[in-house]
Every structure is written in structure tokens, then in C-alpha cells.
Design a protein around this motif. Structure first.
Motif, PDB file in Angstrom:
ATOM      1  N   ASP A  17     -28.227  -6.534  37.841  1.00 58.37           N
ATOM      2  CA  ASP A  17     -29.023  -6.252  39.028  1.00 58.37           C
ATOM      3  C   ASP A  17     -29.874  -5.003  38.802  1.00 58.37           C
ATOM      4  O   ASP A  17     -29.352  -3.911  38.641  1.00 58.37           O
ATOM      5  N   GLY A  18     -31.193  -5.193  38.754  1.00 56.94           N
ATOM      6  CA  GLY A  18     -32.098  -4.064  38.580  1.00 56.94           C
ATOM      7  C   GLY A  18     -32.220  -3.566  37.153  1.00 56.94           C
ATOM      8  O   GLY A  18     -32.714  -2.466  36.920  1.00 56.94           O
ATOM      9  N   PHE A  19     -31.806  -4.362  36.189  1.00 59.05           N
ATOM     10  CA  PHE A  19     -31.855  -3.946  34.790  1.00 59.05           C
ATOM     11  C   PHE A  19     -32.231  -5.146  33.938  1.00 59.05           C
ATOM     12  O   PHE A  19     -31.706  -6.228  34.178  1.00 59.05           O
ATOM     13  N   PRO A  20     -33.103  -5.046  33.013  1.00 59.67           N
ATOM     14  CA  PRO A  20     -33.878  -3.875  32.620  1.00 59.67           C
ATOM     15  C   PRO A  20     -35.058  -3.684  33.565  1.00 59.67           C
ATOM     16  O   PRO A  20     -35.647  -4.645  34.040  1.00 59.67           O
ATOM     17  N   CYS A  21     -35.406  -2.445  33.804  1.00 63.26           N
ATOM     18  CA  CYS A  21     -36.566  -2.168  34.652  1.00 63.26           C
ATOM     19  C   CYS A  21     -37.670  -1.457  33.880  1.00 63.26           C
ATOM     20  O   CYS A  21     -38.712  -1.155  34.445  1.00 63.26           O
ATOM     21  N   THR A  22     -37.461  -1.208  32.598  1.00 62.96           N
ATOM     22  CA  THR A  22     -38.523  -0.674  31.736  1.00 62.96           C
ATOM     23  C   THR A  22     -38.524  -1.451  30.425  1.00 62.96           C
ATOM     24  O   THR A  22     -37.520  -2.070  30.063  1.00 62.96           O
ATOM     25  N   LYS A  23     -39.634  -1.393  29.727  1.00 54.51           N
ATOM     26  CA  LYS A  23     -39.736  -2.089  28.440  1.00 54.51           C
ATOM     27  C   LYS A  23     -38.746  -1.505  27.439  1.00 54.51           C
ATOM     28  O   LYS A  23     -38.148  -2.245  26.651  1.00 54.51           O
ATOM     29  N   HIS A  67     -29.176   8.106  49.644  1.00 51.71           N
ATOM     30  CA  HIS A  67     -30.499   8.700  49.571  1.00 51.71           C
ATOM     31  C   HIS A  67     -31.497   7.554  49.665  1.00 51.71           C
ATOM     32  O   HIS A  67     -31.968   7.052  48.656  1.00 51.71           O
ATOM     33  N   ASP A  68     -31.753   7.133  50.889  1.00 50.20           N
ATOM     34  CA  ASP A  68     -32.572   5.936  51.067  1.00 50.20           C
ATOM     35  C   ASP A  68     -33.642   6.092  52.150  1.00 50.20           C
ATOM     36  O   ASP A  68     -33.882   5.184  52.924  1.00 50.20           O
ATOM     37  N   SER A  69     -34.293   7.223  52.167  1.00 48.40           N
ATOM     38  CA  SER A  69     -35.392   7.399  53.115  1.00 48.40           C
ATOM     39  C   SER A  69     -36.569   6.528  52.689  1.00 48.40           C
ATOM     40  O   SER A  69     -36.627   6.033  51.556  1.00 48.40           O
ATOM     41  N   ASP A  70     -37.523   6.358  53.594  1.00 48.57           N
ATOM     42  CA  ASP A  70     -38.714   5.576  53.259  1.00 48.57           C
ATOM     43  C   ASP A  70     -39.432   6.148  52.039  1.00 48.57           C
ATOM     44  O   ASP A  70     -39.896   5.406  51.177  1.00 48.57           O
ATOM     45  N   SER A  71     -39.516   7.478  51.970  1.00 47.02           N
ATOM     46  CA  SER A  71     -40.224   8.082  50.830  1.00 47.02           C
ATOM     47  C   SER A  71     -39.504   7.786  49.517  1.00 47.02           C
ATOM     48  O   SER A  71     -40.145   7.537  48.496  1.00 47.02           O
ATOM     49  N   ILE A  72     -38.186   7.789  49.528  1.00 46.06           N
ATOM     50  CA  ILE A  72     -37.434   7.468  48.303  1.00 46.06           C
ATOM     51  C   ILE A  72     -37.626   6.000  47.940  1.00 46.06           C
ATOM     52  O   ILE A  72     -37.822   5.664  46.771  1.00 46.06           O
ATOM     53  N   HIS A  73     -37.614   5.118  48.934  1.00 47.20           N
ATOM     54  CA  HIS A  73     -37.862   3.699  48.653  1.00 47.20           C
ATOM     55  C   HIS A  73     -39.249   3.505  48.042  1.00 47.20           C
ATOM     56  O   HIS A  73     -39.416   2.720  47.108  1.00 47.20           O
ATOM     57  N   CYS A  79     -42.153   3.214  40.886  1.00 48.21           N
ATOM     58  CA  CYS A  79     -41.641   3.179  39.498  1.00 48.21           C
ATOM     59  C   CYS A  79     -41.474   1.740  39.036  1.00 48.21           C
ATOM     60  O   CYS A  79     -41.858   1.379  37.918  1.00 48.21           O
ATOM     61  N   TYR A  80     -40.900   0.923  39.898  1.00 47.34           N
ATOM     62  CA  TYR A  80     -40.696  -0.487  39.572  1.00 47.34           C
ATOM     63  C   TYR A  80     -42.035  -1.155  39.250  1.00 47.34           C
ATOM     64  O   TYR A  80     -42.190  -1.799  38.209  1.00 47.34           O
ATOM     65  N   SER A  82     -44.826   0.136  38.357  1.00 51.55           N
ATOM     66  CA  SER A  82     -45.497   0.662  37.166  1.00 51.55           C
ATOM     67  C   SER A  82     -44.890   0.150  35.863  1.00 51.55           C
ATOM     68  O   SER A  82     -45.563   0.148  34.836  1.00 51.55           O
ATOM     69  N   HIS A  83     -43.641  -0.309  35.886  1.00 59.54           N
ATOM     70  CA  HIS A  83     -42.976  -0.751  34.652  1.00 59.54           C
ATOM     71  C   HIS A  83     -42.754  -2.256  34.563  1.00 59.54           C
ATOM     72  O   HIS A  83     -42.620  -2.793  33.456  1.00 59.54           O
ATOM     73  N   ILE A  84     -42.678  -2.938  35.694  1.00 63.31           N
ATOM     74  CA  ILE A  84     -42.231  -4.330  35.662  1.00 63.31           C
ATOM     75  C   ILE A  84     -43.200  -5.249  34.925  1.00 63.31           C
ATOM     76  O   ILE A  84     -42.778  -6.233  34.322  1.00 63.31           O
ATOM     77  N   GLY A  85     -44.491  -4.925  34.923  1.00 63.24           N
ATOM     78  CA  GLY A  85     -45.456  -5.770  34.208  1.00 63.24           C
ATOM     79  C   GLY A  85     -45.142  -5.888  32.725  1.00 63.24           C
ATOM     80  O   GLY A  85     -45.173  -6.986  32.163  1.00 63.24           O
ATOM     81  N   ASP A  86     -44.799  -4.775  32.093  1.00 63.48           N
ATOM     82  CA  ASP A  86     -44.455  -4.799  30.665  1.00 63.48           C
ATOM     83  C   ASP A  86     -43.175  -5.594  30.416  1.00 63.48           C
ATOM     84  O   ASP A  86     -43.073  -6.347  29.442  1.00 63.48           O
TER      85      ASP A  86
END
Length: 138
Positions: A17-23, A67-73, A79-80, A82-86
């Protein structure tokens, strides 16, 4: 890593779940010879992420503050994105095993669709093994 090599994971499957999230994380899995048969991406928009985060935050059963404020989400979603395309390109081009699924569908509809993806995978593997067993080309 060791758990993924366990016979139960190899025969019954596993969920990362949520891995891998970077190339680089995908490269690490590949280097360790961990190639998922199928990768399912749950597609959900920014507003839905925020709505679900608020719903989770307001859940009276939740006993630990996260730690789940709107700004953190939004930072995590950025981040997701910016990386998920690769990562997506890597799995699509190298293994043709990436599947996208609309995460706004009901959880039961999502279950049926993921189950269908898994069933098709098993059928392909069975056909491959049957052909190899008969001495035919894979």
C-alpha cells in the motif's frame, strides 16, 4: 523485503500500500527481483483526498491524533503527483502490469474490478505454465 520472499506471499499474493511511490523505490524492488504481477493505482482527485482526510480526521472512533491536516494532505499529494508518472511509466513499459482504477467508485465495485484484474493474471499464468508443461512456446 524478507516477508515478500515468504512462500505464503509468493503463492497467495501481497499488497504494498503506497509503495513504490518513487522510481528509485521501484528500482530497489526490481534490483531485489520483486516484480509485482499487477500494480493497481487508485485514481482520486485533490478534492476527494481532502474530503476523505476530513472524514477520517472527524471520525470519533479514531483515538490517535494523526498529522493529517489539509495542508499535509496537499503536500503528500503533491509529492505523489510529482513522482507517480515515472513509476507508472516504468511498470507500463517494462512489465505492462499497471492498472488504473477510479477510486471514487464504491468499495465493492473497486473490489470486483481488482478481483477481475487478479483473475485475468492467474489465467495468463496458468496458460503460460500449461504451454511450458506441454513443451510449447510460452
Amino acid at each position: 523485503y524478507v516477508r515478500l520472499l515468504d512462500i505464503q506471499c509468493q503463492t497467495r499474493g501481497y499488497v504494498l500500500d503506497g509503495f513504490p511511490c518513487t522510481k528509485s523505490q521501484a528500482d530497489l524492488l526490481t534490483k531485489r527481483k520483486i516484480i509485482p504481477v499487477r500494480v493497481v493505482e487508485l485514481e482520486v482527485g485533490e478534492q476527494e483526498v481532502l474530503r476523505r482526510g476530513k472524514k477520517d480526521r472527524d471520525d470519533p472512533k479514531k483515538n490517535l491524533p494523526l498529522h493529517d491536516s489539509d495542508s499535509i494532505h496537499l503536500v503528500r499529494l503533491g509529492c505523489y503527483v510529482s513522482h507517480i508518472g515515472d513509476v507508472r511509466d516504468w511498470y507500463q513499459k517494462s512489465h505492462r502490469n499497471w492498472h488504473r482504477l477510479d477510486a471514487t467508485l464504491s468499495k465493492w465495485k473497486q473490489w470486483v474490478l481488482v478481483d477481475d484484474v487478479a483473475l485475468r493474471s492467474v489465467q495468463i499464468i496458468r496458460k503460460y505454465l500449461h504451454r511450458i508443461n506441454k513443451g510449447l512456446a510460452a
